[in-house]
Design an enzyme around this catalytic site. Structure first.
Site, PDB file in Angstrom:
ATOM      1  N   LYS A  35      10.437  -1.116  10.426  1.00 50.13           N
ATOM      2  CA  LYS A  35       9.960  -0.645  11.719  1.00 50.13           C
ATOM      3  C   LYS A  35      10.195  -1.643  12.851  1.00 50.13           C
ATOM      4  O   LYS A  35      10.114  -1.291  14.016  1.00 50.13           O
ATOM      5  CB  LYS A  35       8.487  -0.225  11.641  1.00 50.13           C
ATOM      6  CG  LYS A  35       7.504  -1.289  11.261  1.00 50.13           C
ATOM      7  CD  LYS A  35       6.105  -0.707  11.190  1.00 50.13           C
ATOM      8  CE  LYS A  35       5.062  -1.760  10.863  1.00 50.13           C
ATOM      9  NZ  LYS A  35       5.196  -2.329   9.509  1.00 50.13           N
TER      10      LYS A  35
ATOM     11  N   ASP B 167      -3.336   5.707  12.997  1.00 48.99           N
ATOM     12  CA  ASP B 167      -4.251   4.552  13.107  1.00 48.99           C
ATOM     13  C   ASP B 167      -4.187   3.953  14.507  1.00 48.99           C
ATOM     14  O   ASP B 167      -5.208   3.631  15.103  1.00 48.99           O
ATOM     15  CB  ASP B 167      -4.004   3.497  12.001  1.00 48.99           C
ATOM     16  CG  ASP B 167      -2.577   2.977  11.931  1.00 48.99           C
ATOM     17  OD1 ASP B 167      -1.681   3.522  12.603  1.00 48.99           O
ATOM     18  OD2 ASP B 167      -2.350   1.985  11.187  1.00 48.99           O
TER      19      ASP B 167
ATOM     20  N   GLU C 217      -0.767   9.719   8.748  1.00 49.25           N
ATOM     21  CA  GLU C 217       0.384   8.904   9.165  1.00 49.25           C
ATOM     22  C   GLU C 217       0.510   8.841  10.686  1.00 49.25           C
ATOM     23  O   GLU C 217       0.398   9.869  11.371  1.00 49.25           O
ATOM     24  CB  GLU C 217       1.661   9.520   8.571  1.00 49.25           C
ATOM     25  CG  GLU C 217       2.608   8.513   8.021  1.00 49.25           C
ATOM     26  CD  GLU C 217       1.991   7.668   6.903  1.00 49.25           C
ATOM     27  OE1 GLU C 217       1.512   6.559   7.204  1.00 49.25           O
ATOM     28  OE2 GLU C 217       1.993   8.110   5.752  1.00 49.25           O
ATOM     29  N   HIS C 218       0.750   7.641  11.166  1.00 47.85           N
ATOM     30  CA  HIS C 218       0.933   7.391  12.599  1.00 47.85           C
ATOM     31  C   HIS C 218      -0.276   7.825  13.418  1.00 47.85           C
ATOM     32  O   HIS C 218      -0.117   8.350  14.525  1.00 47.85           O
ATOM     33  CB  HIS C 218       2.195   8.099  13.125  1.00 47.85           C
ATOM     34  CG  HIS C 218       3.462   7.449  12.655  1.00 47.85           C
ATOM     35  ND1 HIS C 218       3.966   6.301  13.231  1.00 47.85           N
ATOM     36  CD2 HIS C 218       4.315   7.775  11.649  1.00 47.85           C
ATOM     37  CE1 HIS C 218       5.089   5.963  12.608  1.00 47.85           C
ATOM     38  NE2 HIS C 218       5.318   6.827  11.645  1.00 47.85           N
TER      39      HIS C 218
ATOM     40  N   ARG D 121       0.832  -1.212   0.000  1.00 49.60           N
ATOM     41  CA  ARG D 121       0.000   0.000   0.000  1.00 49.60           C
ATOM     42  C   ARG D 121       0.865   1.259   0.000  1.00 49.60           C
ATOM     43  O   ARG D 121       2.047   1.245   0.342  1.00 49.60           O
ATOM     44  CB  ARG D 121      -0.927   0.029   1.212  1.00 49.60           C
ATOM     45  CG  ARG D 121      -0.233   0.067   2.584  1.00 49.60           C
ATOM     46  CD  ARG D 121      -0.082   1.413   3.195  1.00 49.60           C
ATOM     47  NE  ARG D 121       0.745   1.358   4.402  1.00 49.60           N
ATOM     48  CZ  ARG D 121       2.050   1.507   4.402  1.00 49.60           C
ATOM     49  NH1 ARG D 121       2.699   1.718   3.283  1.00 49.60           N
ATOM     50  NH2 ARG D 121       2.754   1.440   5.526  1.00 49.60           N
TER      51      ARG D 121
ATOM     52  N   SER E  57       5.428  -4.358   2.764  1.00 49.29           N
ATOM     53  CA  SER E  57       5.665  -5.742   2.353  1.00 49.29           C
ATOM     54  C   SER E  57       5.420  -6.668   3.541  1.00 49.29           C
ATOM     55  O   SER E  57       4.938  -7.795   3.376  1.00 49.29           O
ATOM     56  CB  SER E  57       7.091  -5.908   1.842  1.00 49.29           C
ATOM     57  OG  SER E  57       8.011  -5.510   2.823  1.00 49.29           O
TER      58      SER E  57
ATOM     59  N   GLY F 175       8.838   0.829   2.905  1.00 45.69           N
ATOM     60  CA  GLY F 175       7.682   1.503   3.495  1.00 45.69           C
ATOM     61  C   GLY F 175       6.410   1.278   2.700  1.00 45.69           C
ATOM     62  O   GLY F 175       5.451   2.041   2.820  1.00 45.69           O
TER      63      GLY F 175
ATOM     64  N   ASP G 187      -2.426  -1.153   7.396  1.00 39.69           N
ATOM     65  CA  ASP G 187      -1.790  -1.905   6.312  1.00 39.69           C
ATOM     66  C   ASP G 187      -2.561  -3.185   5.984  1.00 39.69           C
ATOM     67  O   ASP G 187      -2.745  -3.538   4.817  1.00 39.69           O
ATOM     68  CB  ASP G 187      -0.345  -2.257   6.698  1.00 39.69           C
ATOM     69  CG  ASP G 187       0.445  -1.020   7.072  1.00 39.69           C
ATOM     70  OD1 ASP G 187      -0.011   0.090   6.748  1.00 39.69           O
ATOM     71  OD2 ASP G 187       1.518  -1.157   7.699  1.00 39.69           O
TER      72      ASP G 187
HETATM   73  C1  GLA Z   1       3.236   1.289   9.798  1.00 40.09           C
HETATM   74  C2  GLA Z   1       2.153   0.618  10.634  1.00 40.09           C
HETATM   75  C3  GLA Z   1       0.799   1.267  10.336  1.00 40.09           C
HETATM   76  C4  GLA Z   1       0.869   2.772  10.519  1.00 40.09           C
HETATM   77  C5  GLA Z   1       2.047   3.351   9.738  1.00 40.09           C
HETATM   78  C6  GLA Z   1       2.242   4.807   9.999  1.00 40.09           C
HETATM   79  O1  GLA Z   1       3.054   1.041   8.453  1.00 40.09           O
HETATM   80  O2  GLA Z   1       2.074  -0.753  10.341  1.00 40.09           O
HETATM   81  O3  GLA Z   1      -0.185   0.690  11.148  1.00 40.09           O
HETATM   82  O4  GLA Z   1       0.945   3.082  11.878  1.00 40.09           O
HETATM   83  O5  GLA Z   1       3.251   2.681  10.034  1.00 40.09           O
HETATM   84  O6  GLA Z   1       1.161   5.539   9.561  1.00 40.09           O
END
Ligand code: GLA
Length: 449
Positions: free
Chosen positions: A221, A36, A33-34, A27, A133, A130, A177
């Site tokens: 991450k 959810d 961003e950050h 996706r 995957s 990012g 995601d």
């Molecule tokens: C990662 C997490 C998502 C979201 C993004 C940041 O992709 O898996 O749930 O928090 O970072 O928006």
């Protein structure tokens, strides 16, 4: 790799024909961003790049996982019945699949089925870019097991299950995601809200394109602690604000929950952040004093295994980002109706600046890509996904795509990045995951829908 070749390889490697094919896309998050994991809605699209698994039962009781790129991703085996007991630590590629499988098995605690399953995995989502995957692997494995063992979980169930089970990898992500990978609609962005999971397709204005640009800085991450640190900072910010507003802080987990209890608008929440929190990072001692609690209680109520030793918390900036980003998402969704592309672009660029300065999840390369794009005539640009590397997403009018890509090529893909231009592409919004019954050649996904 073509589907026929994957099936052929499966047959060669496992000595039987596969029964199902599952495919889950990566996706690009357009905005949101950050937030959810703080309880706010996000607006991603699924991309063409995806993970494919062909799978079938085997005559042993083993779970066998192979990858078409076997040099890079070594094979893995364990007893299938033990898959849900495996403790998943570390970021080996097969652990993501185990997360998905474990999630499905846990969802069905009384399953007695003891059988073996073989899987061959193939993918076109660049890892560490990012583009999610990792969640595509989790979702694709969950789909494969769900189909092969005929468990009958819906895409919606799997989206929630996979969001939770991906935490076994050690990262406390939200559910964006997994939801977009499993439930995306072609040619639409998806406004996704959580708890409970709700999806609303959003028509993007015609005449614009999204260019994805890989910063060539790997972003994983699950390595390092930045991601979990942000999650913890948001939780602590919510709890501290709750305490300062006279609420029972132990009952609060997210900034979203706090807003709901206070019954205030996002703008009012930003004012509360500005009035209640100072800009300097909070020390642990200060937080304990405000919450009037002990180290032990704080660790238990607010931190995680990976953040229990953190000593400094930038609460003002993190909370400000979350509330302002949540409001940009709502605005973006509204403005899509009127197709004011200039305003949409500005919202994206503001989102990037908030990620850069308040959430501190950007990096120089991502900032450079955004700056070059805007100067070259893009409507807006921002990092996408967790950040700290990975990709940027650039919104352009169709007619400017060529020029913006040329400027990025000439100014960004130079020096040590020469030749890495394939990390830049125009993306369309693709459909979500599919499952095919290879024996009866029909699409189980459309049957479900
Ligand atoms: C990662 C997490 C998502 C979201 C993004 C940041 O992709 O898996 O749930 O928090 O970072 O928006």
């Amino acid at each position: 790799m073509e589907v026929e070749s994957i099936i052929k390889l499966y047959t060669e490697q496992f000595g039987s024909t596969p029964e199902y094919l599952s495919r889950a896309p990566g996706r690009v998050n357009i905005i949101g961003e950050h937030i959810d994991y703080c309880g706010y809605g996000v607006l991603p699209i699924a991309i063409q790049n995806s993970i494919t698994i062909v799978a079938g039962r085997n005559k042993t009781s083993e779970l066998n996982i192979h990858n078409t790129e076997f040099h890079r991703y070594p094979a893995f085996s364990c007893k299938f019945s033990a898959a849900s007991d495996i403790s998943i630590d570390g970021v080996s590629w097969h652990n993501y699949l185990l997360c998905g499988i474990k999630g499905v098995l846990e969802h069905l605690p009384h399953t007695t089925e003891v059988t073996g399953v073989s899987m061959l995995v193939s993918g076109t989502i660049p890892p560490g870019a990012g583009l999610s995957s990792s969640s595509a692997l989790v979702c694709c494995a969950a789909l494969a097991v769900n189909a092969t063992l005929k468990y009958g979980l819906s895409m919606q169930d799997l989206a929630s299950t996979c969001a939770k089970s991906e935490h076994y990898i050690g990262t406390e992500g939200g559910g964006m995601d997994q939801a977009i990978s499993l439930l995306a609609t072609e040619n639409k962005a998806m406004y996704i809200q959580f708890d409970p999971l709700r999806l609303e397709p959003v028509e993007l204005p015609i005449g614009i394109s999204f260019i994805v640009v890989n910063s060539c800085v790997e972003s994983n991450k699950a390595v390092g602690n930045q991601f979990n640190t942000r999650v913890a900072e948001c939780r602590v910010a919510a709890q501290l604000l709750a305490k300062l507003e006279g609420l029972e802080w132990r009952e609060i987990r997210t900034l979203g929950q706090l807003q709901e209890i206070l019954k205030l608008s996002l703008t009012e929440m930003i004012s509360i952040v500005e009035a209640r929190l100072h800009k300097e990072p909070f020390s642990r001692e200060e937080i304990l004093a405000i919450l009037k609690t002990s180290e032990k209680d704080f660790i238990q109520m607010s931190l995680s295994a990976k953040t229990k030793d953190n000593i400094s918390f930038s609460l003002y900036q993190r909370a400000k980002h979350v509330y302002s980003e949540a409001s940009r998402v709502c605005r973006f969704k509204e403005v899509c109706k009127s197709s004011d592309v200039i305003l949409l672009g500005a919202l994206m660029t503001n989102s990037h600046n908030s990620c850069r300065y308040d959430y501190e999840c950007s990096c120089k390369e991502l900032d450079d890509i955004c700056e070059i794009s805007i100067k070259a005539g893009a409507l807006g640009a921002r990092l996408t996904g967790a950040g700290w590397g990975g990709c940027a997403v650039v919104m352009v009018k169709h007619e400017h795509a060529g020029e913006v890509m040329k400027q990025i090529r000439d100014q960004f893909f130079v020096g040590e990045r020469t030749g890495k231009e394939e990390g830049m592409f125009v993306t369309v919004s693709s459909s979500g995951a599919i499952v095919l019954d290879l024996m009866n050649s029909h699409n189980l996904t459309s049957e479900e829908n």
